[in-house]
Design a protein around this motif. Structure first.
Motif, mmCIF file in Angstrom:
data_model
loop_
_atom_site.group_PDB
_atom_site.id
_atom_site.type_symbol
_atom_site.label_atom_id
_atom_site.label_comp_id
_atom_site.label_asym_id
_atom_site.label_seq_id
_atom_site.Cartn_x
_atom_site.Cartn_y
_atom_site.Cartn_z
ATOM 1 N N PRO A 16 0.835 -1.201 0.000
ATOM 2 C CA PRO A 16 0.000 0.000 0.000
ATOM 3 C C PRO A 16 0.870 1.251 0.000
ATOM 4 C CG PRO A 16 -0.648 -1.499 1.767
ATOM 5 C CD PRO A 16 0.608 -2.031 1.179
ATOM 6 N N ILE A 17 0.372 2.299 -0.589
ATOM 7 C CA ILE A 17 1.144 3.531 -0.733
ATOM 8 C C ILE A 17 1.501 4.118 0.631
ATOM 9 C CG2 ILE A 17 -0.839 5.055 -0.939
ATOM 10 C CD1 ILE A 17 2.368 5.399 -2.944
ATOM 11 N N ILE A 18 0.648 3.953 1.628
ATOM 12 C CA ILE A 18 0.926 4.489 2.958
ATOM 13 C C ILE A 18 2.132 3.785 3.572
ATOM 14 C CG2 ILE A 18 0.016 4.671 5.304
ATOM 15 C CD1 ILE A 18 -2.687 5.283 4.058
ATOM 16 N N ALA A 19 2.219 2.468 3.401
ATOM 17 C CA ALA A 19 3.368 1.724 3.929
ATOM 18 C C ALA A 19 4.651 2.153 3.222
ATOM 19 C CB ALA A 19 3.145 0.225 3.777
ATOM 20 N N LYS A 20 4.580 2.360 1.906
ATOM 21 C CA LYS A 20 5.761 2.804 1.157
ATOM 22 C C LYS A 20 6.243 4.177 1.636
ATOM 23 C CE LYS A 20 4.549 0.628 -3.214
ATOM 24 N NZ LYS A 20 4.209 0.889 -4.613
ATOM 25 N N LEU A 80 11.793 -2.724 5.387
ATOM 26 C CA LEU A 80 11.730 -3.072 3.971
ATOM 27 C C LEU A 80 11.459 -4.557 3.760
ATOM 28 C CD1 LEU A 80 14.693 -0.947 2.596
ATOM 29 C CD2 LEU A 80 12.259 -0.614 2.139
ATOM 30 N N LYS A 81 11.801 -5.383 4.745
ATOM 31 C CA LYS A 81 11.592 -6.828 4.643
ATOM 32 C C LYS A 81 10.298 -7.277 5.304
ATOM 33 C CE LYS A 81 16.317 -8.121 4.062
ATOM 34 N NZ LYS A 81 17.260 -9.196 4.218
ATOM 35 N N ARG A 82 9.418 -6.342 5.621
ATOM 36 C CA ARG A 82 8.082 -6.601 6.137
ATOM 37 C C ARG A 82 8.073 -7.261 7.503
ATOM 38 N NH1 ARG A 82 4.319 -8.975 1.462
ATOM 39 N NH2 ARG A 82 2.816 -8.627 3.090
ATOM 40 N N LYS A 83 8.987 -6.905 8.349
ATOM 41 C CA LYS A 83 9.035 -7.469 9.701
ATOM 42 C C LYS A 83 8.147 -6.632 10.620
ATOM 43 C CE LYS A 83 12.169 -10.482 8.620
ATOM 44 N NZ LYS A 83 11.848 -11.875 8.516
ATOM 45 N N ASN A 84 7.154 -7.278 11.210
ATOM 46 C CA ASN A 84 6.213 -6.565 12.064
ATOM 47 C C ASN A 84 6.891 -6.071 13.340
ATOM 48 O OD1 ASN A 84 3.609 -5.558 12.556
ATOM 49 N ND2 ASN A 84 3.192 -7.260 13.947
ATOM 50 N N TRP A 85 7.843 -6.831 13.865
ATOM 51 C CA TRP A 85 8.549 -6.397 15.069
ATOM 52 C C TRP A 85 9.351 -5.128 14.793
ATOM 53 C CZ3 TRP A 85 13.745 -6.039 14.680
ATOM 54 C CH2 TRP A 85 14.389 -6.833 13.722
ATOM 55 N N GLY A 143 -1.742 -3.909 8.021
ATOM 56 C CA GLY A 143 -2.142 -5.100 7.285
ATOM 57 C C GLY A 143 -1.059 -5.620 6.365
ATOM 58 N N TRP A 144 -0.268 -4.735 5.795
ATOM 59 C CA TRP A 144 0.806 -5.164 4.904
ATOM 60 C C TRP A 144 1.925 -5.840 5.687
ATOM 61 C CZ3 TRP A 144 5.914 -3.213 3.849
ATOM 62 C CH2 TRP A 144 6.483 -3.774 2.709
ATOM 63 N N PHE A 145 2.215 -5.354 6.874
ATOM 64 C CA PHE A 145 3.276 -5.954 7.670
ATOM 65 C C PHE A 145 2.846 -7.281 8.281
ATOM 66 C CE2 PHE A 145 4.969 -1.636 7.716
ATOM 67 C CZ PHE A 145 6.280 -1.895 7.460
ATOM 68 N N ALA A 146 1.574 -7.424 8.625
ATOM 69 C CA ALA A 146 1.106 -8.612 9.322
ATOM 70 C C ALA A 146 0.568 -9.679 8.374
ATOM 71 C CB ALA A 146 0.017 -8.230 10.319
ATOM 72 N N SER A 147 0.601 -9.446 7.076
ATOM 73 C CA SER A 147 0.025 -10.423 6.155
ATOM 74 C C SER A 147 0.841 -11.702 6.154
ATOM 75 C CB SER A 147 -0.051 -9.832 4.742
ATOM 76 O OG SER A 147 1.253 -9.633 4.254
#
Length: 152
Positions: A16-20, A80-85, A143-147
């Motif tokens: 999502p653009i917000i996450a970017k 950048l690697k989508r780590k929720n922590w 949602g993008w990080f926790a997917s």
């Protein structure tokens, strides 16, 4: 079989653009912090007037600030690697930095008799940290990080 770099870039492209935007702001704020730390240390070592701070104290301050900057860069790369922590860690680090900088700005405003908002509006790092932390807490980026990833 695709390389990890290509997979990560494809995943970031579909984010999502917000996450970017949040990740970009946090990366730039981390790099800005390290650059300003380097400049500040240089001016503490080579002052215009007589040195007021002992060299040992400057070395300890530099070590702490570079460790903190390294932590921020580490969190930026893990974002950048989508780590929720890393998202949670970045929000905590940003909140702590914002608390310390706001308290410092209040103290400076009381001592110098300047308006608080005049001092804060020139602190772009503080504004970037607060914006990045706010964007990382939104449901779209959460949602993008926790997917869940599908394993191949």
């Amino acid at each position: 079989m695709e390389s990890n770099l290509r997979i990560n870039l494809v995943a970031l492209k579909n984010a999502p653009i917000i996450a970017k935007i949040a990740i970009l702001i946090y990366c730039v704020a981390s790099l800005q912090f390290l650059c300003l730390t380097l400049g500040g240390i240089f001016f503490m070592i080579e002052p215009i007037f007589k040195p007021a701070i002992p060299l040992d104290a400057i070395i300890w301050i530099a070590a702490i600030l570079f460790a903190y900057g390294g932590l921020k860069l580490f969190l930026a790369f893990k974002l950048l690697k989508r780590k929720n922590w890393a998202r949670i860690g970045a929000v905590i680090v940003s909140a702590l930095l914002a608390a310390f900088l706001i308290q410092g700005a209040i103290n400076i405003a009381m001592v110098t008799q300047h308006a608080f908002f005049d001092i804060v509006k020139h602190n772009y790092g503080l504004v970037a940290e607060i914006v990045a932390a706010s964007l990382l807490l939104l449901p779209q980026s959460r949602g993008w990080f926790a997917s869940k990833r599908t394993s191949a």
